[in-house]
Motif scaffolding. Structure first.
Motif, PDB file in Angstrom:
ATOM      1  N   ILE A   8       0.885  -1.176   0.000  1.00 59.98           N
ATOM      2  CA  ILE A   8       0.000   0.000   0.000  1.00 59.98           C
ATOM      3  C   ILE A   8       0.917   1.218   0.000  1.00 59.98           C
ATOM      4  CG2 ILE A   8      -1.821   1.240   1.238  1.00 59.98           C
ATOM      5  CD1 ILE A   8      -2.721  -1.536   0.628  1.00 59.98           C
ATOM      6  N   ARG A 123      -5.582  13.481  -2.251  1.00 62.36           N
ATOM      7  CA  ARG A 123      -6.212  13.881  -0.996  1.00 62.36           C
ATOM      8  C   ARG A 123      -6.203  15.400  -0.858  1.00 62.36           C
ATOM      9  NH1 ARG A 123      -4.019  11.274   4.514  1.00 62.36           N
ATOM     10  NH2 ARG A 123      -5.044   9.453   3.631  1.00 62.36           N
ATOM     11  N   THR A 157      -1.435  12.044  -2.149  1.00 61.26           N
ATOM     12  CA  THR A 157      -2.427  11.073  -2.651  1.00 61.26           C
ATOM     13  C   THR A 157      -3.092  10.331  -1.496  1.00 61.26           C
ATOM     14  OG1 THR A 157      -1.028   9.088  -2.698  1.00 61.26           O
ATOM     15  CG2 THR A 157      -0.893  10.577  -4.606  1.00 61.26           C
ATOM     16  N   GLU A 158      -4.194   9.693  -1.770  1.00 64.27           N
ATOM     17  CA  GLU A 158      -4.725   8.663  -0.881  1.00 64.27           C
ATOM     18  C   GLU A 158      -3.825   7.436  -1.051  1.00 64.27           C
ATOM     19  OE1 GLU A 158      -7.100   8.932   1.261  1.00 64.27           O
ATOM     20  OE2 GLU A 158      -7.784  10.925   0.675  1.00 64.27           O
ATOM     21  N   PRO A 159      -3.880   6.471  -0.114  1.00 66.75           N
ATOM     22  CA  PRO A 159      -3.005   5.292  -0.261  1.00 66.75           C
ATOM     23  C   PRO A 159      -3.537   4.335  -1.332  1.00 66.75           C
ATOM     24  CG  PRO A 159      -4.275   5.158   1.778  1.00 66.75           C
ATOM     25  CD  PRO A 159      -4.617   6.469   1.164  1.00 66.75           C
ATOM     26  N   ASN A 198       5.036   6.848   1.383  1.00 67.83           N
ATOM     27  CA  ASN A 198       4.513   6.165   2.571  1.00 67.83           C
ATOM     28  C   ASN A 198       4.187   4.738   2.163  1.00 67.83           C
ATOM     29  OD1 ASN A 198       3.816   8.476   4.714  1.00 67.83           O
ATOM     30  ND2 ASN A 198       3.530   9.230   2.628  1.00 67.83           N
ATOM     31  N   SER A 200       3.255   0.658   3.332  1.00 70.46           N
ATOM     32  CA  SER A 200       2.941  -0.423   4.273  1.00 70.46           C
ATOM     33  C   SER A 200       2.628  -1.662   3.447  1.00 70.46           C
ATOM     34  CB  SER A 200       1.755  -0.055   5.176  1.00 70.46           C
ATOM     35  OG  SER A 200       0.571   0.074   4.409  1.00 70.46           O
ATOM     36  N   ASN A 210      -1.932  -1.448   7.721  1.00 68.15           N
ATOM     37  CA  ASN A 210      -0.922  -1.639   8.752  1.00 68.15           C
ATOM     38  C   ASN A 210      -0.093  -0.374   8.958  1.00 68.15           C
ATOM     39  OD1 ASN A 210      -1.426  -4.271   9.598  1.00 68.15           O
ATOM     40  ND2 ASN A 210      -0.336  -5.116   7.815  1.00 68.15           N
ATOM     41  N   ARG A 212       2.727   2.261   8.671  1.00 65.16           N
ATOM     42  CA  ARG A 212       3.471   2.638   7.480  1.00 65.16           C
ATOM     43  C   ARG A 212       4.806   3.253   7.863  1.00 65.16           C
ATOM     44  NH1 ARG A 212       2.353   8.620   6.931  1.00 65.16           N
ATOM     45  NH2 ARG A 212       0.732   8.920   8.489  1.00 65.16           N
TER      46      ARG A 212
END
Ligand code: ADP
Ligand code: MG
Ligand code: ZN
Length: 482
Positions: A8, A123, A157-159, A198, A200, A210, A212
């Motif tokens: 992610i 985001r 960004t969003e994940p 970022n 995870s 989880n 990150r």
């Protein structure tokens, strides 16, 4: 059982905005590599007590441009906030940024992936200021405040990213868009765009996110992908032996391709954000926002679509040509002047032309070869005035030294000859001079034909039309069989 882990990834991108002056003062924005250090500074951008910030309107305009291009909601009211921390490159002791009320939110960007087009949600897009530049040498540290207070845009960004290649595709697409919008110089080696990844991982099929880790200061597409790749492997390994990945901030070592711990959760900063008391809320006029929307030019996706329909190019060729605005523009100018198909023009540009651009490191915008001359040269090859190899030689000559294509062809004696008697003479000589190759060919080694064509080309200094050469060679070889 071997568990598989799903990565992610969320990206934070920092891009310096192409304004003449800094974010909150009148100091000139200068090249961070060539300008003499600490010459473009004032009480505001060096954090002297009592100095007051004044917002740069152009920076807001450029940020709105990006927000609109990423299909964000632009907020008519946003708030600047102080992000407090101590570091030598931050003389005020805080960075002016935007926190819970950013300029723009909820956008999107489409990327190409192996399994098709994928939407990456944006985001937020917010304004802040850059820090000074620290460097270390011979046990000393140096600080240059020229960069302190340069307008900076952060795009988060969003994940939504699921692989290093997706992160790379997103970064490259965003880079292209920023260049198209003329809001950033795109010079990655000068650090005008920096990535933070970022990362995870979670067991494939599970939903919960989880812990990150955040990899700071990735300065190239390559480092970005490498850093993420390393993190995915490291975290997967930890989970696979029953461990827990700690939330932490990481650095990336370009030499080893590995990440290393910078600070863990316990040392995480509490930035104590609060609204910047020296700046009022940023209130935008919605008509002004609309007037900026009207100035937006065609963006990469739209241009790609048009190239596919207008020029009949396949999607990957079109995407290559639109990957950079200067490249797309140059292609269009050459294609407009050339009588050859766009596909042929594309192959010249993607081939010999890009080889020259990459090897010389020249900016496409600085290419002096006129689209007219390039088109003329391409047509000479298409319509067989000269051979393909001769064309490549002339192109390099034109790119390096300029000149007129027809003149260079004449001077170098490159005009292709399809006169049969001229070529026949060379063919006969090559066949007479190479009896053992003739024998092998006649015994069935037909791949030798191309070798014979090469010999004739050499004997005629590339002037012989290869199609006529091939015909005459086959005829001559068959005759020798009897
Ligand atoms: P901060 O502001 O503290 O850096 P955010 O929650 O705003 O943290 O997230 C920053 C980035 O991290 C965003 O791009 C977000 O998509 C991404 N992110 C958040 N949680 C995760 C996670 N569990 N795994 C991967 N990326 C994440
Ligand atoms: Mg962050
Ligand atoms: Zn200043």
């Amino acid at each position: 059982m071997q568990l598989t882990y799903e990565p992610i990834i969320g990206l934070e991108v920092h891009a310096e905005l192409l304004t003449k002056s800094k974010m909150f003062c009148g100091c000139e924005v200068v090249d961070s590599i060539t300008a003499k250090p600490n010459r473009y500074i004032c009480p505001v951008c060096t954090g002297q007590p009592g100095a007051l910030p004044v917002l740069n309107q152009k920076a807001v305009e450029l940020a709105v441009r990006v927000g609109l291009a990423l299909e964000c909601q632009i907020h008519v009211e946003s708030i600047f906030a102080r992000k407090n921390y101590f570091y030598p490159d931050l003389p005020k002791g805080y960075q002016i940024s935007q926190y819970d009320q950013p300029l723009a939110t909820d956008g999107k960007l489409l990327i190409e992936t192996e399994s098709g087009i994928k939407k990456i949600r944006i985001r937020r897009v917010h304004l802040e200021e850059d820090t000074g530049k620290l460097s270390h040498a011979n046990a000393h540290s140096f600080i240059d405040y020229n960069r302190s207070g340069v307008p900076l845009l952060e795009i988060v960004t969003e994940p939504d990213l699921r692989a290093p290649d997706e992160a790379k595709a997103y970064a490259a697409k965003l880079h292209a868009i920023l260049r198209y919008l003329d809001v950033n110089s795109g010079d990655m080696e000068k650090g005008v765009i920096r990535f933070e990844a970022n990362v995870s991982v979670r067991e494939a099929g599970t939903e919960k996110l989880n812990n990150r880790t955040e990899i700071k200061n990735l300065n190239s597409f390559r480092s970005l992908a490498q850093g993420i790749e390393y993190e995915i492997a490291r975290q997967s390994e930890i989970y696979s032996r029953g461990g827990i990945v700690e939330q932490e901030t990481l650095g990336f070592n370009e030499a080893t391709g590995k990440t290393y711990s910078q600070r863990g959760k316990e040392e995480a900063h509490d930035y104590r954000y609060f609204p910047e008391p020296d700046l009022p809320p940023l209130v935008l006029d919605s008509d002004w926002i609309e007037s900026i929307r009207m100035t937006l030019l065609e963006l990469p996706d739209a241009k790609t679509k048009r190239f596919i329909s207008d020029f009949n190019l396949n999607p990957s060729d079109a995407r290559f040509l639109t990957s950079e605005l200067s490249l797309a523009n140059y292609f269009e100018r050459v294609a407009a002047k050339s009588k050859s198909s766009a596909k042929i023009v594309h192959s010249w540009i993607a081939g010999e032309f890009m080889r020259y651009v990459n090897e010389s490191g020249i900016d496409i915008a600085d290419i002096t070869l006129s689209p007219e001359s390039f088109a003329q040269l391409i047509d000479m090859v298409t319509y067989k005035t000269i051979g393909g190899n001769a064309g490549k030689t002339v192109l390099v000559e034109l790119l390096q030294n300029g000149g007129d294509p027809a003149q260079i062809v004449k001077e170098k004696g490159l005009t292709q000859v399809s006169d049969e008697s001229f070529i026949q003479e060379a063919v006969t000589k090559v066949l007479n001079d190479n009896p053992s190759e003739v024998e092998k060919y006649l015994a069935g080694k037909e791949t030798l034909l191309q070798w014979f064509v090469g010999q004739v080309a050499r004997a005629t200094k590339g002037k012989a039309d290869p199609n006529v050469t091939r015909e005459l060679l086959v005829k001559g070889l068959v005759e020798r069989k009897k």
